[in-house]
Scaffold this active site. Structure first.
Site, mmCIF file in Angstrom:
data_model
loop_
_atom_site.group_PDB
_atom_site.id
_atom_site.type_symbol
_atom_site.label_atom_id
_atom_site.label_comp_id
_atom_site.label_asym_id
_atom_site.label_seq_id
_atom_site.Cartn_x
_atom_site.Cartn_y
_atom_site.Cartn_z
ATOM 1 N N SER A 155 0.813 -1.207 0.000
ATOM 2 C CA SER A 155 0.000 0.000 0.000
ATOM 3 C C SER A 155 0.856 1.271 0.000
ATOM 4 O O SER A 155 1.722 1.396 -0.851
ATOM 5 C CB SER A 155 -0.935 -0.067 1.208
ATOM 6 O OG SER A 155 -2.052 0.705 0.951
ATOM 7 N N HIS A 198 -7.586 -5.742 0.192
ATOM 8 C CA HIS A 198 -6.361 -4.969 0.402
ATOM 9 C C HIS A 198 -5.598 -5.514 1.619
ATOM 10 O O HIS A 198 -5.972 -5.252 2.758
ATOM 11 C CB HIS A 198 -6.801 -3.523 0.649
ATOM 12 C CG HIS A 198 -5.682 -2.540 0.657
ATOM 13 N ND1 HIS A 198 -4.955 -2.237 -0.469
ATOM 14 C CD2 HIS A 198 -5.164 -1.789 1.653
ATOM 15 C CE1 HIS A 198 -4.050 -1.328 -0.156
ATOM 16 N NE2 HIS A 198 -4.150 -1.038 1.121
HETATM 17 C C1 GTR Z 1 -5.388 4.572 1.734
HETATM 18 C C2 GTR Z 1 -4.799 5.362 0.605
HETATM 19 C C3 GTR Z 1 -4.120 4.426 -0.327
HETATM 20 C C4 GTR Z 1 -3.223 3.452 0.387
HETATM 21 C C5 GTR Z 1 -3.761 2.999 1.712
HETATM 22 C C6 GTR Z 1 -2.774 2.338 2.662
HETATM 23 O O1 GTR Z 1 -6.177 5.275 2.572
HETATM 24 O O2 GTR Z 1 -5.822 6.072 -0.015
HETATM 25 O O3 GTR Z 1 -3.420 5.144 -1.310
HETATM 26 O O4 GTR Z 1 -1.954 3.938 0.497
HETATM 27 O O5 GTR Z 1 -4.306 4.025 2.428
HETATM 28 O O6 GTR Z 1 -1.610 2.688 2.700
HETATM 29 O O7 GTR Z 1 -3.214 1.479 3.412
#
Ligand code: GTR
Length: 421
Positions: free
Chosen positions: A261, A402
């Protein structure tokens, strides 16, 4: 009548705002756009061979990402030092060698310290390894009671029992699910991890972390072309690499930088900036990471810059709701890593990160790998779910959301073994 009119007005404005506010998840609404050519310079010159790439195209692309996206590191450290604080030959039930190393960075009489937690397989002489940041402290990646708890600021997290921005015992092992340490060690690899908040706390405040070491007197934040947090985290990864080069138990020519991420964005920029990294893994890095910005699918530049104003350099804001103006896209960031192995991974339910945009980016970066005699991704058709395509450029889209899972690590290990032979 007047009230009805103002109500109407209110709803029309709300509707307009919403149209802008709702992220797009509809493939049919992805704009028509041209992916900027990897092998044509900004001046329109063709890149015909590796020499043209290395001497002309790569430097101009690197410079663009450095000045307009992630931001430049404003100078050099005055001093770099490290100290092995802890060392055990008998970690993880006797299977691993553990070290905890404190790295200190100094500039202008100011300093920061971060801790590398290192596990190495005991039966390997100089181990190849994965280096990556963790989100909530080194003690969250394992149940190992000997791992020190960072005193650095942390975002609160109810699931992990983190309150008052302080890391504590309650979160020990809270993220073991994201770090397949046993599998990594069993495969003959080491793992080095660092709590990213020690390098730069993840908040829109430039008073702490790495940035302030570099300030001139009275300076309160970086200049518009200077580093945001992603670039600061990338810089931290390179400083960890400085240590790994000195550690005789590590095969420093085989260090793969990994990140999930936002930390995947940092891993990509670290890999682009520092050729000592033998390979890069981007796990669900999304917008500002592997995903193409011009698709405007899920998270967009405007959204990321508004939600996390400290991640990129201020110059990047000129592309908020203005992706058309970008003379590059993220496939060219990936191409900066060529010819070194690169793995881009997505997850089906992680639409915010735009899996298709991540895949296409790896696909479009592949011409540069091919120019350098390496196998990239040769088909623009998205691979089947849970069917990795692994060449020097590798890609998979796994089921689920995610996250970093055992499945992801199994693929990385299998790929890394062949790539680092
Ligand atoms: C989210 C962000 C993403 C990603 C994520 C993370 O809120 O919008 O770009 O980086 O966080 O790092 O878990």
């Amino acid at each position: 009548m007047k009230t009805t009119q103002s109500f109407l007005c209110f709803f029309i404005i709300l509707g307009m705002l919403n149209a802008q506010v709702e992220p797009n998840y509809d493939e049919s609404k992805v704009p028509d756009f041209k992916v900027p050519e990897a092998l044509i310079t900004f001046e329109g010159e063709k890149v015909l061979n590796e020499k043209d790439w290395t001497e002309k195209r790569r430097p101009e692309l690197y410079r663009f990402f450095e000045q307009q996206v992630y931001g430049e590191v404003p100078g050099q450290l005055d001093e770099y030092s490290y100290k092995v604080m802890e060392n055990s030959e008998n970690a993880l039930g006797g299977k691993a060698h553990r070290k905890q190393i404190e790295v200190t960075l100094k500039k202008n009489d100011r300093s920061i310290t971060f801790t590398i937690l290192l596990y190495l397989p005991k039966n390997v002489k100089r181990a190849p390894l994965f280096l990556g940041y963790n989100f909530h402290g080194n003690h969250t990646v394992t149940q190992d009671p000997q791992v020190n708890i960072s005193k650095a600021w942390s975002e609160n997290n109810a699931d992990l029992g983190i309150n008052d921005n302080v890391l504590n015992e309650a979160s020990r092992g809270g993220r073991v699910n994201r770090w397949a340490i046993e599998k990594i060690i069993a495969a003959g690899f080491g793992l080095a991890t660092i709590y990213y908040g020690e390098v730069d706390p993840d908040k829109n405040d430039f008073s702490d972390g790495l940035h302030q070491l570099f300030y001139d007197q009275d300076q309160l934040r970086p200049n518009a072309n200077e580093w945001g947090s992603v670039a600061a985290w990338a810089f931290g990864l390179s400083r960890a690499m400085d240590y790994l080069i000195d550690d005789g138990d590590v095969e420093h020519t085989k260090v793969i930088v990994f990140g999930h991420s936002r930390l995947g964005k940092a891993a990509l920029w670290a890999g682009a900036s520092d050729k000592r990294f033998a390979g890069v893994i981007s796990n669900d890095s999304g917008c500002g990471g592997a995903a193409l910005s011009k698709r405007k699918f899920g998270e967009t530049i405007g959204r990321i810059n508004r939600a996390f104003p400290h991640w990129f350099c201020d110059n990047f804001e000129q592309f908020n709701e203005n992706e058309e103006a970008l003379p590059v896209d993220q496939h060219l960031l990936l191409a900066l890593i060529a010819p070194r192995p690169l793995y881009v991974a997505s997850a089906v339910e992680d639409e915010w990160a735009d899996p298709k945009g991540e895949f296409l980016s790896a696909y479009h970066a592949s011409v540069v790998y091919q120019l350098m005699g390496k196998d990239g991704i040769s088909s623009a058709a998205m691979p089947t779910i849970d069917r990795p395509v692994q060449h020097t450029v590798a890609y998979h889209i796994r089921s689920g959301g995610h996250d970093v899972t055992e499945y992801d690590w199994e693929q990385y290990l299998q790929w890394a073994k062949t790539m680092l032979q």
